[in-house]
Design a protein around this motif. Structure first.
Motif, PDB file in Angstrom:
ATOM      1  N   GLU A  47      -2.569  14.547  53.749  1.00 41.42           N
ATOM      2  CA  GLU A  47      -3.974  14.752  53.760  1.00 41.42           C
ATOM      3  C   GLU A  47      -4.060  15.966  55.196  1.00 41.42           C
ATOM      4  OE1 GLU A  47      -6.287  10.750  52.304  1.00 41.42           O
ATOM      5  OE2 GLU A  47      -5.324  10.896  54.331  1.00 41.42           O
ATOM      6  N   ALA A  48      -3.522  15.445  56.383  1.00 42.90           N
ATOM      7  CA  ALA A  48      -3.947  16.356  57.407  1.00 42.90           C
ATOM      8  C   ALA A  48      -3.294  17.609  57.225  1.00 42.90           C
ATOM      9  CB  ALA A  48      -3.168  15.644  58.580  1.00 42.90           C
ATOM     10  N   LEU A  49      -2.401  18.019  56.696  1.00 44.74           N
ATOM     11  CA  LEU A  49      -1.844  19.351  56.576  1.00 44.74           C
ATOM     12  C   LEU A  49      -2.257  19.792  55.326  1.00 44.74           C
ATOM     13  CD1 LEU A  49       1.806  18.819  57.719  1.00 44.74           C
ATOM     14  CD2 LEU A  49       0.125  19.309  58.758  1.00 44.74           C
ATOM     15  N   ALA A  50      -3.005  19.308  54.314  1.00 45.25           N
ATOM     16  CA  ALA A  50      -3.533  19.977  52.926  1.00 45.25           C
ATOM     17  C   ALA A  50      -4.103  21.415  53.149  1.00 45.25           C
ATOM     18  CB  ALA A  50      -4.323  19.143  52.284  1.00 45.25           C
ATOM     19  N   GLY A  51      -4.808  21.617  54.233  1.00 41.62           N
ATOM     20  CA  GLY A  51      -5.607  22.876  54.398  1.00 41.62           C
ATOM     21  C   GLY A  51      -4.441  24.028  54.529  1.00 41.62           C
ATOM     22  N   PHE A  52      -3.241  23.765  54.857  1.00 43.15           N
ATOM     23  CA  PHE A  52      -2.220  24.905  55.137  1.00 43.15           C
ATOM     24  C   PHE A  52      -1.825  25.283  53.905  1.00 43.15           C
ATOM     25  CE2 PHE A  52      -2.438  23.061  59.567  1.00 43.15           C
ATOM     26  CZ  PHE A  52      -2.474  24.245  60.273  1.00 43.15           C
ATOM     27  N   SER A  53      -1.826  24.661  52.756  1.00 43.80           N
ATOM     28  CA  SER A  53      -1.229  25.079  51.265  1.00 43.80           C
ATOM     29  C   SER A  53      -2.544  25.184  50.417  1.00 43.80           C
ATOM     30  CB  SER A  53      -0.568  23.898  50.756  1.00 43.80           C
ATOM     31  OG  SER A  53      -1.358  22.557  50.676  1.00 43.80           O
ATOM     32  N   ASN A  54      -3.801  25.082  51.040  1.00 42.98           N
ATOM     33  CA  ASN A  54      -5.107  25.199  50.041  1.00 42.98           C
ATOM     34  C   ASN A  54      -4.921  26.706  49.544  1.00 42.98           C
ATOM     35  OD1 ASN A  54      -7.901  26.276  49.824  1.00 42.98           O
ATOM     36  ND2 ASN A  54      -7.877  24.009  49.384  1.00 42.98           N
ATOM     37  N   SER A 166     -10.672  21.375  46.013  1.00 47.35           N
ATOM     38  CA  SER A 166      -9.890  20.336  46.426  1.00 47.35           C
ATOM     39  C   SER A 166     -10.555  19.011  46.125  1.00 47.35           C
ATOM     40  CB  SER A 166      -9.550  20.328  47.745  1.00 47.35           C
ATOM     41  OG  SER A 166      -8.481  21.554  47.880  1.00 47.35           O
ATOM     42  N   LEU A 167     -12.083  18.919  46.588  1.00 47.06           N
ATOM     43  CA  LEU A 167     -13.102  17.850  46.874  1.00 47.06           C
ATOM     44  C   LEU A 167     -13.418  17.413  45.336  1.00 47.06           C
ATOM     45  CD1 LEU A 167     -14.769  18.500  49.825  1.00 47.06           C
ATOM     46  CD2 LEU A 167     -12.757  17.015  49.640  1.00 47.06           C
ATOM     47  N   THR A 168     -13.347  18.327  44.243  1.00 43.30           N
ATOM     48  CA  THR A 168     -14.166  17.866  43.237  1.00 43.30           C
ATOM     49  C   THR A 168     -13.234  17.957  42.044  1.00 43.30           C
ATOM     50  OG1 THR A 168     -14.800  20.464  42.783  1.00 43.30           O
ATOM     51  CG2 THR A 168     -16.422  19.068  44.091  1.00 43.30           C
ATOM     52  N   GLY A 169     -12.087  18.679  42.176  1.00 40.43           N
ATOM     53  CA  GLY A 169     -11.166  18.958  41.076  1.00 40.43           C
ATOM     54  C   GLY A 169     -11.632  19.851  40.021  1.00 40.43           C
ATOM     55  N   GLU A 170     -12.912  20.631  40.438  1.00 37.89           N
ATOM     56  CA  GLU A 170     -13.412  21.421  39.357  1.00 37.89           C
ATOM     57  C   GLU A 170     -12.627  22.905  39.407  1.00 37.89           C
ATOM     58  OE1 GLU A 170     -17.331  21.452  39.118  1.00 37.89           O
ATOM     59  OE2 GLU A 170     -17.781  19.277  39.311  1.00 37.89           O
ATOM     60  N   GLU A 171     -13.012  23.754  38.813  1.00 38.04           N
ATOM     61  CA  GLU A 171     -12.340  25.073  38.520  1.00 38.04           C
ATOM     62  C   GLU A 171     -12.714  25.834  39.696  1.00 38.04           C
ATOM     63  OE1 GLU A 171     -12.037  28.899  35.571  1.00 38.04           O
ATOM     64  OE2 GLU A 171     -12.775  27.230  34.633  1.00 38.04           O
ATOM     65  N   GLY A 172     -13.982  25.816  40.181  1.00 37.64           N
ATOM     66  CA  GLY A 172     -14.642  26.708  41.194  1.00 37.64           C
ATOM     67  C   GLY A 172     -15.407  27.803  40.708  1.00 37.64           C
ATOM     68  N   PHE A 173     -15.464  28.762  41.743  1.00 39.37           N
ATOM     69  CA  PHE A 173     -16.335  29.829  41.416  1.00 39.37           C
ATOM     70  C   PHE A 173     -15.446  31.143  41.060  1.00 39.37           C
ATOM     71  CE2 PHE A 173     -18.653  26.988  44.132  1.00 39.37           C
ATOM     72  CZ  PHE A 173     -19.681  26.491  43.253  1.00 39.37           C
ATOM     73  N   ILE A 451      -5.380  29.024  61.757  1.00 46.39           N
ATOM     74  CA  ILE A 451      -5.427  27.661  61.990  1.00 46.39           C
ATOM     75  C   ILE A 451      -6.638  26.941  62.090  1.00 46.39           C
ATOM     76  CG2 ILE A 451      -4.629  26.191  64.185  1.00 46.39           C
ATOM     77  CD1 ILE A 451      -2.494  28.406  64.929  1.00 46.39           C
ATOM     78  N   THR A 452      -7.460  27.790  62.463  1.00 45.45           N
ATOM     79  CA  THR A 452      -8.962  27.092  62.712  1.00 45.45           C
ATOM     80  C   THR A 452      -9.376  26.714  61.048  1.00 45.45           C
ATOM     81  OG1 THR A 452      -9.847  28.478  64.302  1.00 45.45           O
ATOM     82  CG2 THR A 452     -11.542  27.601  63.141  1.00 45.45           C
ATOM     83  N   ILE A 453      -9.134  27.432  60.142  1.00 43.62           N
ATOM     84  CA  ILE A 453      -9.675  27.277  58.745  1.00 43.62           C
ATOM     85  C   ILE A 453      -8.868  25.884  58.395  1.00 43.62           C
ATOM     86  CG2 ILE A 453      -9.680  27.668  56.326  1.00 43.62           C
ATOM     87  CD1 ILE A 453     -10.140  30.806  57.355  1.00 43.62           C
ATOM     88  N   ALA A 454      -7.427  26.049  58.459  1.00 43.23           N
ATOM     89  CA  ALA A 454      -6.608  24.768  58.025  1.00 43.23           C
ATOM     90  C   ALA A 454      -6.850  23.430  58.539  1.00 43.23           C
ATOM     91  CB  ALA A 454      -5.038  25.257  58.114  1.00 43.23           C
ATOM     92  N   SER A 455      -7.307  23.709  59.875  1.00 45.51           N
ATOM     93  CA  SER A 455      -7.483  22.412  60.711  1.00 45.51           C
ATOM     94  C   SER A 455      -8.920  21.973  60.246  1.00 45.51           C
ATOM     95  CB  SER A 455      -7.417  22.707  62.132  1.00 45.51           C
ATOM     96  OG  SER A 455      -5.950  23.140  62.506  1.00 45.51           O
ATOM     97  N   SER A 456      -9.728  22.760  60.191  1.00 45.70           N
ATOM     98  CA  SER A 456     -11.025  22.270  59.854  1.00 45.70           C
ATOM     99  C   SER A 456     -11.309  21.690  58.415  1.00 45.70           C
ATOM    100  CB  SER A 456     -11.848  23.491  59.528  1.00 45.70           C
ATOM    101  OG  SER A 456     -12.325  24.217  60.906  1.00 45.70           O
ATOM    102  N   PHE A 457     -10.280  21.852  57.262  1.00 45.79           N
ATOM    103  CA  PHE A 457     -10.154  21.079  56.290  1.00 45.79           C
ATOM    104  C   PHE A 457      -9.824  19.630  56.641  1.00 45.79           C
ATOM    105  CE2 PHE A 457      -9.424  25.156  53.888  1.00 45.79           C
ATOM    106  CZ  PHE A 457      -9.908  24.964  52.630  1.00 45.79           C
ATOM    107  N   ALA A 458      -8.732  19.483  57.597  1.00 45.68           N
ATOM    108  CA  ALA A 458      -8.599  18.066  57.984  1.00 45.68           C
ATOM    109  C   ALA A 458      -9.886  17.416  58.405  1.00 45.68           C
ATOM    110  CB  ALA A 458      -7.475  18.020  58.708  1.00 45.68           C
ATOM    111  N   LEU A 459     -10.547  17.956  59.127  1.00 50.63           N
ATOM    112  CA  LEU A 459     -11.675  17.090  59.708  1.00 50.63           C
ATOM    113  C   LEU A 459     -12.785  16.983  58.460  1.00 50.63           C
ATOM    114  CD1 LEU A 459     -13.451  15.875  61.847  1.00 50.63           C
ATOM    115  CD2 LEU A 459     -13.966  17.924  62.618  1.00 50.63           C
TER     116      LEU A 459
END
Length: 591
Positions: A47-54, A166-173, A451-459
């Motif tokens: 969960e903490a590192l998921a942002g880096f692979s988003n 990631s949060l909804t599991g939907e296709e996105g925009f 780094i800012t973006i990926a870490s913000s995902f974690a928060l």
């Protein structure tokens, strides 16, 4: 909420206050937050590192490379010089700036777009007699509005879409989902700037006398088969250059002094300029200008300049070339570098470049291979002052770079491939086709931003899994009194205020879990609320801190903090009202 929820809430508040009131860089603050969330066990490693692979983050990184390729090939420079022209008044100048900036920012990250335009508009403003302070804020604001036109126009849209998936599991925009919101808002914003900003913006001309600056002597040549052959000095754009001026021309052994603007250039002409480092960097970007061969090996002109960089050095007292002319020192053979310009104290060195005798303390502007920098760390001949790291644009690749960008946008827009794959393909093609070097690609990747973006995902994830997002959402729903339109306004205002005091990406990623909780609890359509979040996170005008393009133009425009408040607060209110109106008209708030 249990202790974990209160801990995350407190951590969020501390992070926000740190971003607002300290000088710590955002990526350091958010990386510290990620470490604490992992150490306390609130998030596991996945969960903490998921942002880096988003997918959104990877798309942002790939599009930064695509934008870097367009800049490195000279594609953006070509467009800038073609469209700016010579307007007669300020509103005409604004009309020349808005269209290309809007279009480019819609399909490239707007940060490199603004970075490319700043020096061009700074020089252009002097040429047409306008203060840079009248043009730099409109440049930033139009880039911000352009970024709202598509999903790839700004990193905020991409990472919000990635976290939404990631949060909804939907296709996105898809690529143009937000265009129906961004386009009318951009038109309204551009019209507002065109009408009112000429009167509201300060008129601060840079009157620094040229004589007070350190002057380099620079010698270049006109390429024999280049596009400048046969053009007059004025037609070639060499008369209106700022902070650099043409001193003389040497042609077939004859010296032409006080060159008239109507003088036509010939292949092999050696041009002697005087100016400062930044101006020389811009001069070397002109297609058809090459390094002079007089004091170098003649075959250098025929060799590609790709992979070289500009380095500013000071001649050490131990340098073996002291007392020799640059021609006799044979720099290219001895040091693997080419002398482009010389400065001695605060004065321009007289004479042509090859005949200048070197003295200890002379400042040299060199074109060198990257290895030169590492060698000089252990060599006592020169003291490294500034690695300008400017590679000449690969002008022959400009059209190819534009073709790659159009192909990427077209493939994603038509749904042939995903936005992620289109961006990766574009980045790969920029490298494989030679539109940019590997070094340029590496430098186009904004590591602190990533780094800012990926870490913000974690928060953002922590806010959701601990129940903090749900609790805040419940309070906002109660505050709205059950009115969906009021809830939409509250969401926009909350994100807009956060964006003005912290980074736009962090604000968006913190608020998205809360927005999704709000729409779930109230049984509302999430799409207009997510669009409101995207627009509010991008539409940051009131301070130079809220959006990085504002900070970029702060110095070149000679602005004060209050200048942004004066024009930015009305702009924030206008864009916010326009966004809310478009969303209420075009999207049902209830499914």
């Amino acid at each position: 909420m249990d202790w974990q929820g209160y801990f995350v809430l407190g951590l969020t508040v501390v992070a926000l206050l740190t971003l607002m009131f300290s000088r710590l860089a955002p990526h350091l603050v958010m990386a510290g937050v990620l470490v604490l969330l992992s150490l306390t066990g609130i998030l596991d490693a996945k969960e903490a590192l998921a942002g880096f692979s988003n997918a959104g983050l990877i798309t942002v990184a790939a599009m930064l490379v695509v934008a870097g390729g367009l800049s490195a090939s000279g594609g953006v420079d070509w467009l800038v010089h073609k469209v700016l022209g010579n307007p007669k008044h300020l509103r005409g100048a604004l009309g020349r700036i808005f269209p290309p900036v809007l279009v480019l920012s819609a399909f490239l990250n707007n940060t490199p777009v603004v970075a490319t335009f700043i020096p061009a508009i700074h020089a252009w403003s002097r040429k047409i007699g306008l203060a840079p302070s009248k043009l730099m804020i409109p440049l930033s604001y139009s880039a911000i509005l352009g970024g709202t036109l598509t999903l790839i126009g700004t990193s905020t849209n991409l990472i919000v879409n990635g976290q939404y998936q990631s949060l909804t599991g939907e296709e996105g925009f898809h690529l143009f989902s937000i265009t129906l919101v961004g386009l009318p808002v951009a038109v309204i914003g551009i019209a507002f700037m065109w009408l009112f900003f000429p009167r509201w913006l300060p008129n601060r001309k840079d009157d620094t006398p040229f004589e007070n600056m350190r002057e380099f002597t620079l010698e270049v040549a006109v390429a024999h088969d280049g596009p400048l052959v046969g053009k007059s000095i004025r037609e070639a754009g060499l008369r209106e250059l700022q902070r650099v001026f043409l001193v003389e021309i040497e042609r077939n052994g004859h010296l032409l002094m006080a060159v008239a603007p109507e003088e036509h250039l010939q292949g092999g002409d050696r041009l002697v300029f005087a100016g400062d480092t930044e101006a020389i960097s811009e001069l070397l970007r002109i297609n058809g200008i090459v390094a002079s061969a007089d004091n170098q090996c003649a075959e250098h002109l025929a060799q590609p300049r790709d992979g070289r960089r500009l380095v500013e050095v000071v001649v050490s007292p131990h340098c073996s070339a002291i007392g020799q002319t640059i021609r006799d020192a044979r720099f290219r053979n001895r040091y693997g570098a080419i002398v482009l310009a010389v400065a001695r104290g605060a004065e321009r060195v007289k004479g042509n470049l090859g005949s200048i005798k070197l003295e200890a303390g002379d400042t040299l502007l060199l074109e060198a291979r990257p290895a030169f920098v590492s060698r000089q760390r252990y060599n006592k001949d020169f003291l490294l002052v500034n690695d300008l790291d400017v590679e000449p644009p690969r002008h022959r690749k400009a059209l190819l770079a534009w073709a790659i960008l159009v192909g990427v946008v077209g493939a994603a827009g038509l749904g042939l491939i995903s936005m992620l794959n289109a961006a990766l393909m574009g980045a790969g093609l920029m490298l494989l086709t030679g539109c940019m070097s590997v070094g340029q690609a590496e430098k186009s990747l904004d590591l602190p931003l990533i780094i800012t973006i990926a870490s913000s995902f974690a928060l953002g994830t922590a806010l959701q899994v601990t129940g903090v997002a749900g609790a805040i959402a419940h309070q906002l729903v109660a505050l709205s009194g059950g009115h969906p339109w009021l809830l939409l306004i509250l969401v926009y205002v909350a994100v807009s205020l956060l964006t003005e005091v912290i980074t736009n990406n962090a604000a968006a990623l913190l608020m998205l879990p809360i927005v999704l909780e709000i729409t779930t609890k109230a049984g509302l359509n999430s799409t207009p609320f997510v669009f409101a979040l995207m627009m509010a996170a991008s539409a940051s005008f009131a301070t130079p801190l809220g959006y990085q393009t504002n900070l970029m133009v702060f110095g070149p425009g000679g602005y004060r903090f209050n200048d942004f408040l004066k024009v930015g607060v009305p702009m924030n209110i206008l864009v916010g009202a326009a966004t809310i109106a478009v969303l209420l008209i075009g999207w049902p708030l209830q499914p």
